[in-house]
Design a protein around this motif. Sequence first.
Motif, PDB file in Angstrom:
ATOM      1  N   ARG A 139      -0.707 -17.311  -2.727  1.00 54.31           N
ATOM      2  CA  ARG A 139       0.315 -16.738  -1.838  1.00 54.31           C
ATOM      3  C   ARG A 139      -0.212 -15.455  -1.198  1.00 54.31           C
ATOM      4  O   ARG A 139       0.040 -15.184  -0.010  1.00 54.31           O
ATOM      5  CB  ARG A 139       1.610 -16.487  -2.609  1.00 54.31           C
ATOM      6  CG  ARG A 139       2.774 -16.093  -1.687  1.00 54.31           C
ATOM      7  CD  ARG A 139       4.090 -16.004  -2.441  1.00 54.31           C
ATOM      8  NE  ARG A 139       4.121 -14.874  -3.370  1.00 54.31           N
ATOM      9  CZ  ARG A 139       5.165 -14.574  -4.146  1.00 54.31           C
ATOM     10  NH1 ARG A 139       6.263 -15.329  -4.107  1.00 54.31           N
ATOM     11  NH2 ARG A 139       5.116 -13.544  -4.972  1.00 54.31           N
ATOM     12  N   GLY A 140      -0.951 -14.661  -1.977  1.00 55.54           N
ATOM     13  CA  GLY A 140      -1.562 -13.457  -1.406  1.00 55.54           C
ATOM     14  C   GLY A 140      -2.506 -13.792  -0.270  1.00 55.54           C
ATOM     15  O   GLY A 140      -2.538 -13.106   0.761  1.00 55.54           O
ATOM     16  N   ASN A 141      -3.264 -14.888  -0.424  1.00 59.51           N
ATOM     17  CA  ASN A 141      -4.178 -15.306   0.649  1.00 59.51           C
ATOM     18  C   ASN A 141      -3.408 -15.605   1.933  1.00 59.51           C
ATOM     19  O   ASN A 141      -3.834 -15.241   3.038  1.00 59.51           O
ATOM     20  CB  ASN A 141      -4.937 -16.560   0.230  1.00 59.51           C
ATOM     21  CG  ASN A 141      -5.838 -16.339  -0.968  1.00 59.51           C
ATOM     22  OD1 ASN A 141      -6.154 -15.201  -1.319  1.00 59.51           O
ATOM     23  ND2 ASN A 141      -6.246 -17.421  -1.605  1.00 59.51           N
ATOM     24  N   ALA A 142      -2.278 -16.310   1.778  1.00 64.65           N
ATOM     25  CA  ALA A 142      -1.477 -16.659   2.959  1.00 64.65           C
ATOM     26  C   ALA A 142      -0.924 -15.406   3.625  1.00 64.65           C
ATOM     27  O   ALA A 142      -0.943 -15.276   4.856  1.00 64.65           O
ATOM     28  CB  ALA A 142      -0.353 -17.614   2.558  1.00 64.65           C
ATOM     29  N   HIS A 143      -0.435 -14.464   2.812  1.00 62.77           N
ATOM     30  CA  HIS A 143       0.072 -13.205   3.382  1.00 62.77           C
ATOM     31  C   HIS A 143      -1.048 -12.454   4.110  1.00 62.77           C
ATOM     32  O   HIS A 143      -0.840 -11.924   5.212  1.00 62.77           O
ATOM     33  CB  HIS A 143       0.658 -12.320   2.274  1.00 62.77           C
ATOM     34  CG  HIS A 143       2.033 -12.702   1.830  1.00 62.77           C
ATOM     35  ND1 HIS A 143       3.080 -12.874   2.716  1.00 62.77           N
ATOM     36  CD2 HIS A 143       2.553 -12.938   0.593  1.00 62.77           C
ATOM     37  CE1 HIS A 143       4.180 -13.197   2.048  1.00 62.77           C
ATOM     38  NE2 HIS A 143       3.892 -13.258   0.773  1.00 62.77           N
ATOM     39  N   ASP A 144      -2.230 -12.400   3.502  1.00 62.02           N
ATOM     40  CA  ASP A 144      -3.341 -11.670   4.117  1.00 62.02           C
ATOM     41  C   ASP A 144      -3.748 -12.313   5.446  1.00 62.02           C
ATOM     42  O   ASP A 144      -4.019 -11.613   6.424  1.00 62.02           O
ATOM     43  CB  ASP A 144      -4.527 -11.627   3.158  1.00 62.02           C
ATOM     44  CG  ASP A 144      -5.604 -10.658   3.623  1.00 62.02           C
ATOM     45  OD1 ASP A 144      -5.266  -9.541   4.050  1.00 62.02           O
ATOM     46  OD2 ASP A 144      -6.794 -11.025   3.574  1.00 62.02           O
ATOM     47  N   ALA A 197       0.069  -8.972   0.440  1.00 61.68           N
ATOM     48  CA  ALA A 197      -1.053  -9.656  -0.198  1.00 61.68           C
ATOM     49  C   ALA A 197      -1.507  -8.878  -1.434  1.00 61.68           C
ATOM     50  O   ALA A 197      -1.718  -9.468  -2.505  1.00 61.68           O
ATOM     51  CB  ALA A 197      -2.210  -9.806   0.781  1.00 61.68           C
ATOM     52  N   LEU A 198      -1.625  -7.550  -1.309  1.00 60.71           N
ATOM     53  CA  LEU A 198      -2.068  -6.738  -2.446  1.00 60.71           C
ATOM     54  C   LEU A 198      -1.078  -6.809  -3.604  1.00 60.71           C
ATOM     55  O   LEU A 198      -1.490  -6.831  -4.775  1.00 60.71           O
ATOM     56  CB  LEU A 198      -2.253  -5.280  -2.020  1.00 60.71           C
ATOM     57  CG  LEU A 198      -3.434  -4.985  -1.097  1.00 60.71           C
ATOM     58  CD1 LEU A 198      -3.531  -3.500  -0.825  1.00 60.71           C
ATOM     59  CD2 LEU A 198      -4.747  -5.497  -1.689  1.00 60.71           C
ATOM     60  N   VAL A 199       0.212  -6.877  -3.294  1.00 59.57           N
ATOM     61  CA  VAL A 199       1.219  -7.006  -4.361  1.00 59.57           C
ATOM     62  C   VAL A 199       0.961  -8.278  -5.168  1.00 59.57           C
ATOM     63  O   VAL A 199       0.994  -8.265  -6.406  1.00 59.57           O
ATOM     64  CB  VAL A 199       2.648  -7.017  -3.772  1.00 59.57           C
ATOM     65  CG1 VAL A 199       3.677  -7.445  -4.813  1.00 59.57           C
ATOM     66  CG2 VAL A 199       3.006  -5.638  -3.226  1.00 59.57           C
ATOM     67  N   ASP A 200       0.684  -9.387  -4.469  1.00 60.59           N
ATOM     68  CA  ASP A 200       0.422 -10.651  -5.163  1.00 60.59           C
ATOM     69  C   ASP A 200      -0.887 -10.608  -5.944  1.00 60.59           C
ATOM     70  O   ASP A 200      -0.962 -11.075  -7.089  1.00 60.59           O
ATOM     71  CB  ASP A 200       0.409 -11.814  -4.172  1.00 60.59           C
ATOM     72  CG  ASP A 200       1.803 -12.326  -3.844  1.00 60.59           C
ATOM     73  OD1 ASP A 200       2.736 -12.071  -4.627  1.00 60.59           O
ATOM     74  OD2 ASP A 200       1.957 -12.994  -2.810  1.00 60.59           O
ATOM     75  N   TYR A 201      -1.934 -10.061  -5.343  1.00 59.00           N
ATOM     76  CA  TYR A 201      -3.219  -9.983  -6.051  1.00 59.00           C
ATOM     77  C   TYR A 201      -3.089  -9.097  -7.296  1.00 59.00           C
ATOM     78  O   TYR A 201      -3.605  -9.443  -8.370  1.00 59.00           O
ATOM     79  CB  TYR A 201      -4.310  -9.428  -5.134  1.00 59.00           C
ATOM     80  CG  TYR A 201      -4.653 -10.283  -3.935  1.00 59.00           C
ATOM     81  CD1 TYR A 201      -4.701 -11.666  -4.035  1.00 59.00           C
ATOM     82  CD2 TYR A 201      -4.945  -9.708  -2.701  1.00 59.00           C
ATOM     83  CE1 TYR A 201      -5.028 -12.458  -2.935  1.00 59.00           C
ATOM     84  CE2 TYR A 201      -5.275 -10.479  -1.594  1.00 59.00           C
ATOM     85  CZ  TYR A 201      -5.309 -11.854  -1.725  1.00 59.00           C
ATOM     86  OH  TYR A 201      -5.630 -12.627  -0.634  1.00 59.00           O
TER      87      TYR A 201
END
Length: 355
Positions: free
Chosen positions: A169-174, A182-186
């Motif tokens: 999901r972070g990849n998709a946000h980034d 993205a950083l929140v997910d990572y």
Amino acid sequence: MMDMLKRSVLVVAVGLLLAACQPGADHFDRGLKLVDQEQWVEAVAAFDQAIAADPEFQAAYRERGEARLEQDRDEEFAKAIPDLDRAIELDPKDAVAYAGRAYAKLKLGDDDDAIVDAERAIELDPALSDGYISRGLVRSGLGEHEAAIADYDRAIELDPANATTLVNRGNAHDTLGRYTQALVDYDAAIVLDPGLAYAYHNRGVAHLGHGDLVKAQADLDKSIELLPTYAAALGTRANLWLEKNELEKARADADRAIELEPRQFIGRFVRGTVASIQGRFDDAIADLTEAIAIDPANLEALMNRAQAHATLGEDRDSTEELELALVDLDEALRLSQEDGDAYLIRGIVYYDLGN
């Protein structure tokens, strides 16, 4: 590792109960223990023995297919599909097998069939996170990032402890330019699984893309420390060294990345670019040609190869090299008519050709 799917504990537990009564059950049980230890090759061998003892052992085919997926290599994805085909043939309602096959097909570039399998997994078991993960990965690959995020959201609701889904999901946000989200997910993925090299790598990629080379290097170093054979992380760190103009470090990481994964774009691109900067234009063209074969629409690779051909054309008074430069520049301008550098270099090449 990478985008690996996480199996439903309930489904697998039911499968174990049934499998315990079958011929080959001891080999199957040993295979599952090896899976828990992430010894994928040994697990495959154990499932081989279970299947040899009972060619109708449905769960062994599924688990062998899953163990192949975890190895994250094209040849293993290709081998996983017949295993998962057989698992589905023996149990057409095995949602986990459909989700795994969807993932294998996705990795082999068969997006249409992958999404059919992912949707079948969701239809069979709407509470299984794997189907949503597989469909989300397909949608991301097709550029449907908002739809992918919706699938990842649902997968995370069903399985909040799956760190890999948070990374996806972070990849998709980034990709959509949502760096903070993205950083929140990572960050959340790393809290859940501090040993997940994939999470550090992708957070490093996000930092690199936003110009924070210090944080990018820290994450990439950690990723490679956790998994020294992680070709993607080595390739990305090679690109970071290139950004910092530390060419020998860039070349060393690119060499290792290519050794591990010969068809890795970023390793080829970086090594070719370093060779060009160092005046080794034949080497540069060889690596950039490999990079372009992997990603024919990459503008930077085309431009770098064009410059290498153009320089050789001038140095060797070679019409052939200059004409090869024109081919790359024409393709670069077809991809992006706003690239001023391409027009400039093409004008110089035309001048050198007397046109």
